[in-house]
Design a protein around this motif. Structure first.
Motif, PDB file in Angstrom:
ATOM      1  N   THR A 117      31.876  91.863  23.708  1.00  0.00           N
ATOM      2  CA  THR A 117      31.547  90.890  24.758  1.00  0.00           C
ATOM      3  C   THR A 117      32.293  91.208  26.047  1.00  0.00           C
ATOM      4  OG1 THR A 117      31.192  89.180  23.073  1.00  0.00           O
ATOM      5  CG2 THR A 117      31.512  88.440  25.334  1.00  0.00           C
ATOM      6  N   ALA A 168      21.886  87.928  32.268  1.00  0.00           N
ATOM      7  CA  ALA A 168      22.508  88.504  31.069  1.00  0.00           C
ATOM      8  C   ALA A 168      23.886  87.915  30.804  1.00  0.00           C
ATOM      9  CB  ALA A 168      22.605  90.022  31.217  1.00  0.00           C
ATOM     10  N   SER A 199      30.672  92.283  29.534  1.00  0.00           N
ATOM     11  CA  SER A 199      30.982  91.500  30.730  1.00  0.00           C
ATOM     12  C   SER A 199      31.450  92.397  31.871  1.00  0.00           C
ATOM     13  CB  SER A 199      32.053  90.456  30.404  1.00  0.00           C
ATOM     14  OG  SER A 199      32.415  89.721  31.552  1.00  0.00           O
ATOM     15  N   ILE A 237      24.591  84.846  30.689  1.00  0.00           N
ATOM     16  CA  ILE A 237      24.492  83.581  29.939  1.00  0.00           C
ATOM     17  C   ILE A 237      24.933  83.764  28.487  1.00  0.00           C
ATOM     18  CG2 ILE A 237      22.912  81.794  29.112  1.00  0.00           C
ATOM     19  CD1 ILE A 237      21.314  82.160  31.690  1.00  0.00           C
ATOM     20  N   PRO A 238      24.364  84.734  27.736  1.00  0.00           N
ATOM     21  CA  PRO A 238      24.875  84.918  26.366  1.00  0.00           C
ATOM     22  C   PRO A 238      26.321  85.391  26.329  1.00  0.00           C
ATOM     23  CG  PRO A 238      23.309  86.653  26.932  1.00  0.00           C
ATOM     24  CD  PRO A 238      23.221  85.628  28.008  1.00  0.00           C
ATOM     25  N   VAL A 239      26.752  86.121  27.363  1.00  0.00           N
ATOM     26  CA  VAL A 239      28.151  86.551  27.420  1.00  0.00           C
ATOM     27  C   VAL A 239      29.071  85.334  27.514  1.00  0.00           C
ATOM     28  CG1 VAL A 239      29.867  87.731  28.850  1.00  0.00           C
ATOM     29  CG2 VAL A 239      27.673  88.822  28.379  1.00  0.00           C
ATOM     30  N   GLY A 296      26.758  79.507  14.746  1.00  0.00           N
ATOM     31  CA  GLY A 296      25.746  78.949  15.639  1.00  0.00           C
ATOM     32  C   GLY A 296      25.778  77.435  15.667  1.00  0.00           C
ATOM     33  N   TRP A 346      27.403  83.299   9.991  1.00  0.00           N
ATOM     34  CA  TRP A 346      26.926  83.264  11.377  1.00  0.00           C
ATOM     35  C   TRP A 346      26.075  82.031  11.649  1.00  0.00           C
ATOM     36  CZ3 TRP A 346      29.450  86.070  14.644  1.00  0.00           C
ATOM     37  CH2 TRP A 346      30.071  87.235  14.205  1.00  0.00           C
ATOM     38  N   VAL A 358      28.372  82.275  26.473  1.00  0.00           N
ATOM     39  CA  VAL A 358      28.302  81.537  25.206  1.00  0.00           C
ATOM     40  C   VAL A 358      29.190  82.189  24.144  1.00  0.00           C
ATOM     41  CG1 VAL A 358      26.783  80.855  23.316  1.00  0.00           C
ATOM     42  CG2 VAL A 358      26.006  80.617  25.680  1.00  0.00           C
ATOM     43  N   VAL A 359      29.069  83.499  24.017  1.00  0.00           N
ATOM     44  CA  VAL A 359      29.867  84.205  23.008  1.00  0.00           C
ATOM     45  C   VAL A 359      31.330  84.284  23.442  1.00  0.00           C
ATOM     46  CG1 VAL A 359      30.162  86.379  21.762  1.00  0.00           C
ATOM     47  CG2 VAL A 359      27.863  85.530  22.256  1.00  0.00           C
TER      48      VAL A 359
END
Length: 527
Positions: free
Chosen positions: A174, A199, A178, A201-203, A62, A58, A205-206
């Protein structure tokens, strides 16, 4: 390991027991002088050296996400810099170029080659028991005479990405998240909408990155070639950089050419032509050129397909960022691109890479044959001086990676306990579909363009047909889902058939054996 320095007595001082000892600063005998031993010189690492690194997949994930975001910022400013300059706005172009530089420098800093200083004590009757350790600013005392070696080794650790299953689990979660966030945006209160947008934003990115990890892990395991992290990362970045000329082709050059012949064309028609013609032709050529950059290092069709597949993933991950970001983390966009567009890019580019691999392998064998017949001394094939492995953080057991076989069924835990793990033989069934890799580069490139155009063209033609016939919205949605499922299934079936063929394709070892044989035959020849 002790924090004090190794010492020896100056000539003429009082006699003390011989042999290396640890002498603390407060224990120094009167009349003696403390002298620091010099560290031994660096020497080349032995050919049979094996290095291990804790598995941290991981962290690699990243790192890749960070590099992609930085390159996205660089390419955005770089593209607009040229666009402004081409259309006469030199000032805005200069500002854009200046803004692009820090992002590129940041990437260069992250990608800076790393070296590992290895210090090891090897049992040797002619050695000593006390050695200086430069990495810890201390000393090492061994219970037996040892020789102390220091090697500076390039960090060539193997590719370590999240497993396929773990990546798909995160991908599924994810999409579910979403869907929930978009439901909150549509039917929720104003506060819920604001929280949902943050929220997302990380969705995003991933959502744009994790499916690439899944396909990367899957292809690496299926192809079965040992892959160094820095090599795989370089191939991925080559695919990312290949989006720059593709952007110019799709956004500037192709529209300008079309306008020369059809000045009254509408924006919608231009977009449709770009999807069916410009994108397949321009993007596949750009990705093919990225593979050619590594042509001198490609040893076989299997290796070429691996590089091409990774270059395609690099192109797809940046393109995916644009689409997922542009739709604010839409679950449909994440899903369709994750299971269809991303493997499509990788598979089509893998065709080109495989053909380049066939060409380079045959050329290498032919060059060796010609050189040997001309009486030139052939050198043995180069081998990796150090073999890197991964170890489990918790158990200390070696992790089997692609292209590396476990030497035995014994694993050693951090406490020193040996655990026997019997290995099971894997029975492989004959694949249902096995698609051979093309051997001609031009033919492979045409196939890649046709495959790419088929994907884009099917959706484009259906959208035009639905609009011109006045198709009911519900019927259009149902047919769109059906066509989408058929196209995704087609890409997955073709990709699976190609991977079966790649797995049995030559890996270059045959040419290595041929080179070794020629090296022994021509050993007495003068080069």
């Amino acid at each position: 390991m002790l924090p004090c320095a190794a010492s020896s007595m100056q000539p003429g001082g009082p006699q003390v027991p011989t042999g290396p000892q640890i002498v603390g600063m407060t224990q120094q005998p009167p009349g003696t002088t403390l002298v620091l031993q010099e560290a031994v010189s660096l020497t080349p690492a032995p050919s049979n050296l094996q290095m291990a690194r804790p598995s941290k997949p991981w962290r690699m994930y990243g790192r890749i996400v960070g590099l992609v975001i930085l390159l996205f910022m660089f390419e955005t400013f770089f593209f607009y810099g040229w666009a402004f300059a081409m259309y006469g706005d030199a000032a805005s172009g200069a500002i854009s170029f200046i803004c692009a530089i820090p992002w590129l420098l940041w990437v260069v800093g992250i990608r800076k080659p790393r070296a590992v200083l290895l210090e090891r004590a090897v049992p040797d009757t002619n050695g000593t028991q006390l050695h200086v350790i430069t990495t810890q600013s201390g000393s090492l005392q061994t219970p037996m005479p040892t020789r102390f070696d220091r090697h500076l080794i390039r960090d060539d650790s193997v590719l370590d990405v999240p497993s396929t299953i773990a990546s798909w689990v995160v991908f599924t979660l994810t999409i579910v998240i979403s869907i929930g966030l978009w439901a909150a945006i549509i039917v929720g209160s104003e506060i819920a909408m604001m929280l949902a947008f943050f929220a997302l934003i990380p969705v995003i990115v991933v959502g744009f990155s994790i499916p690439v990890m899944a396909w990367w892990s899957h292809s690496t395991n299926r192809i079965g070639l040992p892959t160094r992290r820095r090599d795989a990362e370089t191939w991925l970045m080559a695919g990312i950089f290949s989006t720059i000329p593709a952007l110019f082709i799709n956004s500037i050059f192709f529209p300008e050419i079309v306008l020369l012949f059809a000045p009254d064309i509408s924006a919608e028609q231009m977009e449709n032509l770009g999807a069916v013609i410009s994108a397949p032709v321009g993007e596949e050529i750009c990705k093919g050129l990225a593979i050619l950059y590594f042509a001198s290092k490609i040893k076989s069709p299997k290796h070429g397909f691996q590089i091409g597949f990774t270059v395609g993933l690099g192109f797809a991950i940046l393109e995916n960022l644009m689409y997922v970001l542009g739709t604010a983390g839409s679950p449909m966009t994440i899903f369709i691109r994750g299971i269809g567009s991303i493997p499509g890019h990788a598979v089509w580019t893998g065709l080109t890479g495989g053909a380049i691999g066939w060409t380079m392998m045959n050329k290498r064998a032919n060059d060796l044959h010609i050189a040997a017949r001309a009486g030139i001394q052939i050198k043995p094939p180069e081998s990796e001086p150090v073999q890197w492995k991964l170890v489990d953080n918790k158990t200390g057991a070696l992790i089997e990676t692609a292209g590396q076989e476990m030497q035995s069924g014994v694993a050693v835990t951090p406490s020193g306990i040996e655990i026997w793990k019997p290995t099971e033989s894997i029975i492989q069934k004959d694949p249902v579909l096995k698609i051979p890799l093309p051997k001609n580069i031009f033919f492979a490139l045409i196939l890649a363009m046709v495959g790419h155009a088929s994907w884009n063209g099917t959706f484009t033609v259906f959208a035009i047909y639905a609009e011109n016939t006045g198709m009911a919205l519900m019927v259009e949605v149902i047919l769109s889902i059906f066509i989408m499922a058929a196209m995704v299934l087609g890409v997955l079936v073709i990709g699976s058939g190609l991977l079966h063929s790649v797995r049995s394709a030559p890996d270059g070892s045959q040419v290595d054996d041929y080179q070794s044989e020629l090296a022994s035959i021509t050993a007495g020849n003068q080069s």
